[in-house]
Scaffold this motif. Structure first.
Motif, PDB file in Angstrom:
ATOM      1  N   HIS A 280       0.838  -1.199   0.000  1.00 54.34           N
ATOM      2  CA  HIS A 280       0.000   0.000   0.000  1.00 54.34           C
ATOM      3  C   HIS A 280       0.872   1.248   0.000  1.00 54.34           C
ATOM      4  O   HIS A 280       2.078   1.182   0.238  1.00 54.34           O
ATOM      5  N   GLY A 281       0.269   2.378  -0.253  1.00 54.88           N
ATOM      6  CA  GLY A 281       1.012   3.637  -0.290  1.00 54.88           C
ATOM      7  C   GLY A 281       0.964   4.374   1.043  1.00 54.88           C
ATOM      8  O   GLY A 281       0.731   3.765   2.091  1.00 54.88           O
ATOM      9  N   SER A 282       1.137   5.684   0.975  1.00 51.84           N
ATOM     10  CA  SER A 282       1.284   6.482   2.191  1.00 51.84           C
ATOM     11  C   SER A 282      -0.060   6.918   2.782  1.00 51.84           C
ATOM     12  O   SER A 282      -0.100   7.499   3.858  1.00 51.84           O
ATOM     13  N   ALA A 283      -1.160   6.642   2.070  1.00 53.15           N
ATOM     14  CA  ALA A 283      -2.524   6.910   2.573  1.00 53.15           C
ATOM     15  C   ALA A 283      -2.645   8.215   3.360  1.00 53.15           C
ATOM     16  O   ALA A 283      -3.052   8.208   4.524  1.00 53.15           O
ATOM     17  N   PRO A 284      -2.311   9.349   2.739  1.00 53.38           N
ATOM     18  CA  PRO A 284      -2.312  10.620   3.487  1.00 53.38           C
ATOM     19  C   PRO A 284      -3.671  10.941   4.112  1.00 53.38           C
ATOM     20  O   PRO A 284      -3.724  11.621   5.152  1.00 53.38           O
ATOM     21  N   ASP A 285      -4.757  10.436   3.525  1.00 52.89           N
ATOM     22  CA  ASP A 285      -6.093  10.747   4.059  1.00 52.89           C
ATOM     23  C   ASP A 285      -6.315  10.220   5.465  1.00 52.89           C
ATOM     24  O   ASP A 285      -7.128  10.764   6.214  1.00 52.89           O
ATOM     25  N   ILE A 286      -5.613   9.161   5.846  1.00 60.52           N
ATOM     26  CA  ILE A 286      -5.816   8.644   7.210  1.00 60.52           C
ATOM     27  C   ILE A 286      -4.564   8.790   8.081  1.00 60.52           C
ATOM     28  O   ILE A 286      -4.507   8.274   9.199  1.00 60.52           O
ATOM     29  N   ALA A 287      -3.562   9.497   7.558  1.00 63.49           N
ATOM     30  CA  ALA A 287      -2.304   9.625   8.314  1.00 63.49           C
ATOM     31  C   ALA A 287      -2.522  10.343   9.635  1.00 63.49           C
ATOM     32  O   ALA A 287      -3.345  11.254   9.732  1.00 63.49           O
ATOM     33  N   GLY A 288      -1.824   9.925  10.659  1.00 59.88           N
ATOM     34  CA  GLY A 288      -1.844  10.589  11.962  1.00 59.88           C
ATOM     35  C   GLY A 288      -3.095  10.319  12.763  1.00 59.88           C
ATOM     36  O   GLY A 288      -3.319  10.939  13.796  1.00 59.88           O
TER      37      GLY A 288
END
Ligand code: IPM
Ligand code: MG
Length: 359
Positions: A280-288
């Protein structure tokens, strides 16, 4: 000998899942594994700190390591960087190229506990176990000439799709050997009805076949392969293909399993050094948000132990721990289903560590 492991958390959910991998590595050390773990910056994080997605210090550390564990790179924050060479993705591509990590192994296997998470009917995917072998340092990703330039009063973009016989042979051998260790079926994916480079690809695969008489070699055009993957995926055992087709087909294959959040991958060079990362990638939408599934990253640790460090028993112990956590009904949001308990990244890490300690 102490193995050096380099941890590159990267961007987006990368740092959160890397933190769980670091805890798992610590548990492996406590269980007797002789490793030394270092960390470095890559991708957008490295760009922010040093103006370079792959700083020299990171590359040096990567070259000195027996194995590298990478979280993920990239995110919308860096999409506006005009110079492609400074984009986070270049950190990843630069590591692959500089370390010669030409052999990318992307397994797509379905955990029986997650059969209902797939968007395909359970009977189509039950028992699914495909290995995509993707060439990773050549093809259209790296071919020259490339660029955008002015021709006849308008801009023209161009890339070059190129493979030499030796590059094809090298990845072909990885794939044939992989097939020998598995179900003894190898499907080579190309576009030999249109592209010369893949006519050569097909010829080289044919030429290698007699050296691996126990492996049944077949060929498929990439459009048909995409269709067959969602129509009847269990017909595949090992698939070998070039860089760009492999990029696309491996995402499709990963999703057959219901969650790309479960799948590790390995990128190996000729000396067995490897980089391991979740598919999978870095999934910025759910990061943190403590929501990311750390299992692909933790399973990447297992893959690293198996393929670069020769620690099969420890790898199996991790995989068994993940299986038992799934048996217990624990799920992160991406693989959640009715009647199961949805938990966050940290709690999933805790559960795997607890199960690992009991194995
Ligand atoms: C992958 C990714 C990369 C690729 C990107 C981030 C450059 O999609 O590892 O599959 O295209 O190889
Ligand atoms: Mg991809």
């Amino acid at each position: 000998m102490t193995h050096k492991v380099l941890l590159l958390p990267g961007d987006g959910i990368g740092p959160e899942i890397a933190a769980q991998a670091a805890r798992l590595l610590k548990a492996c050390q406590d269980a007797g594994l002789d490793i030394e773990v270092e960390e470095a910056l890559v991708g957008g994080a490295a760009y922010d700190a040093h103006g370079d997605p792959l700083p020299a210090e990171t590359l040096d550390k990567a070259k000195a390591a027996s194995a590298i564990l990478l979280g993920a790179v990239g995110g919308p924050k860096w999409d506006k960087i005009e110079d492609l060479a400074k984009r986070p993705e270049k950190g990843l591509l630069g590591l692959r190229k500089n370390l010669g990590l030409f052999g990318n192994l992307r397994p797509a296997m379905l955990y029986p506990q997650l059969a209902s998470a797939s968007s395909l009917k359970p009977e189509l995917v039950a028992g699914l176990d495909i290995m995509i072998v993707r060439e990773l340092t050549g093809g259209i990703y790296f071919g020259h000439p490339r660029g955008i330039e002015e021709r006849n009063g308008e801009r023209v973009g161009f890339n070059t799709y190129v493979y030499s016989e030796s590059e094809i042979e090298r990845i072909g051998r990885v794939a044939f050997e992989m097939a020998q260790k598995r179900g003894k079926k190898l499907c080579s994916v190309d576009k030999a009805n249109v592209l010369e480079v893949t006519i050569l690809w097909r010829e080289v695969m044919e030429r290698l076949a007699p050296e691996y008489p126990d492996v049944e070699l077949s060929h498929m055009y990439v459009d048909n392969a995409a269709m067959q993957l969602v129509r009847a995926p269990k017909q595949f055992d090992v698939v070998v293909t070039g860089n760009m087709f492999g990029d696309i087909l491996s995402d499709a294959a990963a999703m057959l399993t219901g969650s790309i959040g479960m799948l590790p991958s390995a990128s190996l060079n000729e000396s067995g050094q490897g980089m391991y990362e979740p598919c999978h990638g870095s999934a910025p939408d759910i990061a943190g948000q403590n929501m990311a599934n750390p299992l692909a990253m933790m399973l990447s640790v297992a893959m690293m132990l198996r393929y670069s460090l020769g620690e099969n028993a420890m790898a199996e112990r991790i995989e068994a721990a993940v299986g038992s956590v799934l048996d217990d009904g624990l799920r992160t949001a991406d693989i959640a289903s009715e009647g199961m308990q949805t938990i966050g990244t940290d709690a999933m890490g805790d559960a795997v560590l607890a199960a690992f300690a009991k194995q």
